[in-house]
Design a protein around this motif. Structure first.
Motif, mmCIF file in Angstrom:
data_model
loop_
_atom_site.group_PDB
_atom_site.id
_atom_site.type_symbol
_atom_site.label_atom_id
_atom_site.label_comp_id
_atom_site.label_asym_id
_atom_site.label_seq_id
_atom_site.Cartn_x
_atom_site.Cartn_y
_atom_site.Cartn_z
ATOM 1 N N PHE A 138 58.689 169.902 112.842
ATOM 2 C CA PHE A 138 58.198 170.792 111.352
ATOM 3 C C PHE A 138 57.624 169.860 110.505
ATOM 4 C CE2 PHE A 138 59.113 172.903 107.515
ATOM 5 C CZ PHE A 138 58.217 174.004 107.450
ATOM 6 N N HIS A 139 58.666 169.038 109.889
ATOM 7 C CA HIS A 139 58.233 167.914 108.847
ATOM 8 C C HIS A 139 57.090 167.032 109.417
ATOM 9 C CE1 HIS A 139 61.364 168.836 106.335
ATOM 10 N NE2 HIS A 139 62.607 168.539 107.180
ATOM 11 N N VAL A 140 57.084 166.487 110.472
ATOM 12 C CA VAL A 140 55.846 165.742 110.820
ATOM 13 C C VAL A 140 54.572 166.606 110.794
ATOM 14 C CG1 VAL A 140 54.867 164.575 112.703
ATOM 15 C CG2 VAL A 140 57.085 164.209 112.208
ATOM 16 N N ALA A 141 54.740 167.801 111.206
ATOM 17 C CA ALA A 141 53.415 168.625 110.917
ATOM 18 C C ALA A 141 53.143 168.673 109.388
ATOM 19 C CB ALA A 141 53.625 169.935 111.673
ATOM 20 N N ASN A 142 53.899 168.982 108.731
ATOM 21 C CA ASN A 142 53.927 169.206 107.244
ATOM 22 C C ASN A 142 53.209 167.950 106.525
ATOM 23 O OD1 ASN A 142 54.536 171.987 107.122
ATOM 24 N ND2 ASN A 142 56.612 171.658 106.295
ATOM 25 N N ILE A 143 53.737 166.838 107.019
ATOM 26 C CA ILE A 143 53.267 165.497 106.549
ATOM 27 C C ILE A 143 51.947 165.230 106.742
ATOM 28 C CG2 ILE A 143 53.426 163.044 107.112
ATOM 29 C CD1 ILE A 143 56.586 163.533 107.365
ATOM 30 N N LEU A 144 51.399 165.532 108.177
ATOM 31 C CA LEU A 144 50.089 165.266 108.650
ATOM 32 C C LEU A 144 48.931 166.187 107.672
ATOM 33 C CD1 LEU A 144 50.711 165.010 112.716
ATOM 34 C CD2 LEU A 144 50.370 163.228 110.930
ATOM 35 N N THR A 145 49.371 167.530 107.555
ATOM 36 C CA THR A 145 48.641 168.352 107.048
ATOM 37 C C THR A 145 48.387 167.895 105.413
ATOM 38 O OG1 THR A 145 49.458 170.348 108.247
ATOM 39 C CG2 THR A 145 48.379 170.694 106.101
ATOM 40 N N LYS A 146 49.780 167.722 105.049
ATOM 41 C CA LYS A 146 49.516 167.291 103.526
ATOM 42 C C LYS A 146 48.974 165.871 103.346
ATOM 43 C CE LYS A 146 53.807 169.520 101.924
ATOM 44 N NZ LYS A 146 55.049 169.327 101.266
ATOM 45 N N LEU A 147 48.738 165.117 104.059
ATOM 46 C CA LEU A 147 48.123 163.751 103.957
ATOM 47 C C LEU A 147 46.663 163.750 104.532
ATOM 48 C CD1 LEU A 147 50.888 161.000 105.070
ATOM 49 C CD2 LEU A 147 50.181 161.980 102.704
ATOM 50 N N ALA A 148 46.408 165.018 105.187
ATOM 51 C CA ALA A 148 45.016 165.272 105.776
ATOM 52 C C ALA A 148 44.769 164.141 106.754
ATOM 53 C CB ALA A 148 44.114 165.040 104.570
ATOM 54 N N VAL A 149 45.779 163.817 107.746
ATOM 55 C CA VAL A 149 45.413 162.853 108.709
ATOM 56 C C VAL A 149 45.704 163.948 110.043
ATOM 57 C CG1 VAL A 149 45.899 160.864 107.534
ATOM 58 C CG2 VAL A 149 47.943 162.026 108.760
ATOM 59 N N THR A 150 45.323 163.083 111.114
ATOM 60 C CA THR A 150 45.565 164.037 112.482
ATOM 61 C C THR A 150 46.764 163.381 113.220
ATOM 62 O OG1 THR A 150 43.721 162.831 113.612
ATOM 63 C CG2 THR A 150 43.205 165.040 112.327
ATOM 64 N N THR A 151 46.901 162.298 113.049
ATOM 65 C CA THR A 151 48.012 161.450 114.059
ATOM 66 C C THR A 151 49.151 160.612 113.324
ATOM 67 O OG1 THR A 151 46.874 159.347 113.965
ATOM 68 C CG2 THR A 151 46.099 160.900 115.760
ATOM 69 N N ARG A 152 50.191 160.468 113.948
ATOM 70 C CA ARG A 152 51.387 159.703 113.401
ATOM 71 C C ARG A 152 50.852 158.425 112.923
ATOM 72 N NH1 ARG A 152 56.467 161.954 115.595
ATOM 73 N NH2 ARG A 152 57.506 159.937 115.308
ATOM 74 N N THR A 153 50.075 157.881 113.754
ATOM 75 C CA THR A 153 49.541 156.413 113.419
ATOM 76 C C THR A 153 48.860 156.354 112.135
ATOM 77 O OG1 THR A 153 49.371 156.182 115.767
ATOM 78 C CG2 THR A 153 48.193 154.497 114.398
ATOM 79 N N GLN A 154 47.899 157.305 111.795
ATOM 80 C CA GLN A 154 47.058 157.350 110.692
ATOM 81 C C GLN A 154 48.090 157.827 109.378
ATOM 82 O OE1 GLN A 154 44.573 160.383 111.785
ATOM 83 N NE2 GLN A 154 42.767 159.187 112.353
ATOM 84 N N ALA A 155 49.176 158.300 109.651
ATOM 85 C CA ALA A 155 50.203 158.701 108.624
ATOM 86 C C ALA A 155 50.956 157.435 108.215
ATOM 87 C CB ALA A 155 50.852 159.951 109.228
ATOM 88 N N ALA A 156 51.240 156.827 109.444
ATOM 89 C CA ALA A 156 51.966 155.471 109.302
ATOM 90 C C ALA A 156 51.007 154.441 108.322
ATOM 91 C CB ALA A 156 52.561 154.852 110.348
ATOM 92 N N ALA A 157 49.834 154.343 108.750
ATOM 93 C CA ALA A 157 49.056 153.503 108.341
ATOM 94 C C ALA A 157 48.924 153.438 106.584
ATOM 95 C CB ALA A 157 47.573 153.473 108.876
ATOM 96 N N LEU A 158 48.708 154.688 106.374
ATOM 97 C CA LEU A 158 48.533 155.242 104.990
ATOM 98 C C LEU A 158 49.923 154.913 104.204
ATOM 99 C CD1 LEU A 158 46.918 156.842 102.773
ATOM 100 C CD2 LEU A 158 47.820 158.893 103.758
ATOM 101 N N TYR A 159 50.999 155.183 104.875
ATOM 102 C CA TYR A 159 52.423 154.902 104.214
ATOM 103 C C TYR A 159 52.326 153.276 103.983
ATOM 104 C CZ TYR A 159 57.197 153.916 103.555
ATOM 105 O OH TYR A 159 58.554 153.392 103.256
ATOM 106 N N HIS A 160 52.084 152.487 105.001
ATOM 107 C CA HIS A 160 52.002 151.205 104.772
ATOM 108 C C HIS A 160 50.828 150.672 103.738
ATOM 109 C CE1 HIS A 160 54.988 149.978 107.819
ATOM 110 N NE2 HIS A 160 54.212 150.800 108.769
ATOM 111 N N ALA A 161 49.776 151.319 103.843
ATOM 112 C CA ALA A 161 48.744 151.003 102.744
ATOM 113 C C ALA A 161 49.333 151.455 101.029
ATOM 114 C CB ALA A 161 47.609 151.625 102.909
ATOM 115 N N THR A 162 50.011 152.390 100.960
ATOM 116 C CA THR A 162 50.416 152.745 99.586
ATOM 117 C C THR A 162 51.595 152.000 99.312
ATOM 118 O OG1 THR A 162 51.479 154.623 100.377
ATOM 119 C CG2 THR A 162 49.302 154.944 99.524
ATOM 120 N N SER A 163 52.463 151.300 100.379
ATOM 121 C CA SER A 163 53.707 150.922 99.849
ATOM 122 C C SER A 163 53.517 149.217 99.879
ATOM 123 C CB SER A 163 54.899 151.205 100.910
ATOM 124 O OG SER A 163 54.552 151.015 102.140
ATOM 125 N N ALA A 164 52.331 148.829 100.175
ATOM 126 C CA ALA A 164 52.273 147.276 100.336
ATOM 127 C C ALA A 164 52.085 146.812 98.704
ATOM 128 C CB ALA A 164 51.188 146.863 101.067
#
Length: 164
Positions: A138-164
């Motif tokens: 449920f949380h993963v689905a919400n995360i993908l929707t809120k970040l406007a991405v379609t895969t976990r990989t894209q969400a992870a890349a966005l996380y790394h990009a903003t936390s770097a």
């Protein structure tokens, strides 16, 4: 010498595109070329995949970030030959203040995203956070929707990009 902020922006953009390209079937090789002329940084990323854009590269957020940095992203697909992404960043362009893309996420969603970015699977995340696996989904689905991405990989890349 290449300025650090320009190099960081380029690195984040290239990483996002490479991760998106790797989600395609039949990609065996990705080539990245860099050219710095003292004023502009030009990057070309090519893969040898099927050469289709449909659903492969969902990079709207990346395009927006590059635009805010006075950069540009161009995509080209040649069926049977692969995808080509071209990034251009200009030295001295003043970045506009950007909103934190992770701001829409709640505290628990950030915890789940952090573990996704570490490569954890749903079962492991559920065990770590003492919640059910369906709650993680449920949380993963919400995360993908809120970040406007379609895969976990894209969400992870966005996380790394903003936390770097």
């Amino acid at each position: 010498m290449l300025p650090g902020d320009l190099a960081h922006t380029a690195r984040v953009a290239v990483r996002s595109i490479v991760l998106a390209m790797l989600t395609q079937d039949d990609v065996r090789r990705i080539r990245v070329g860099w050219q710095w002329d003292g004023a502009d940084l030009h990057t070309v990323i090519r893969d040898d995949g099927p050469g289709r854009l449909d659903g492969v590269l969902v990079l709207g957020q990346l395009s927006e970030r590059l635009r805010l940095r006075a950069g540009q992203l161009d995509l080209e697909a040649v069926p049977g030959w692969g995808l080509t992404a071209r990034i251009t960043l200009t030295l001295g362009a003043t970045p506009l203040p950007a909103e934190d893309p992770l701001a829409p996420l709640g505290a628990r969603e950030l915890e789940v995203l952090e573990r996704i970015a570490q490569g954890s699977r749903n079962r492991s995340i559920a065990d770590d956070l003492h919640i059910s696996e369906s709650t993680v989904k449920f949380h993963v689905a919400n995360i993908l929707t809120k970040l406007a991405v379609t895969t976990r990989t894209q969400a992870a890349a966005l996380y790394h990009a903003t936390s770097a």
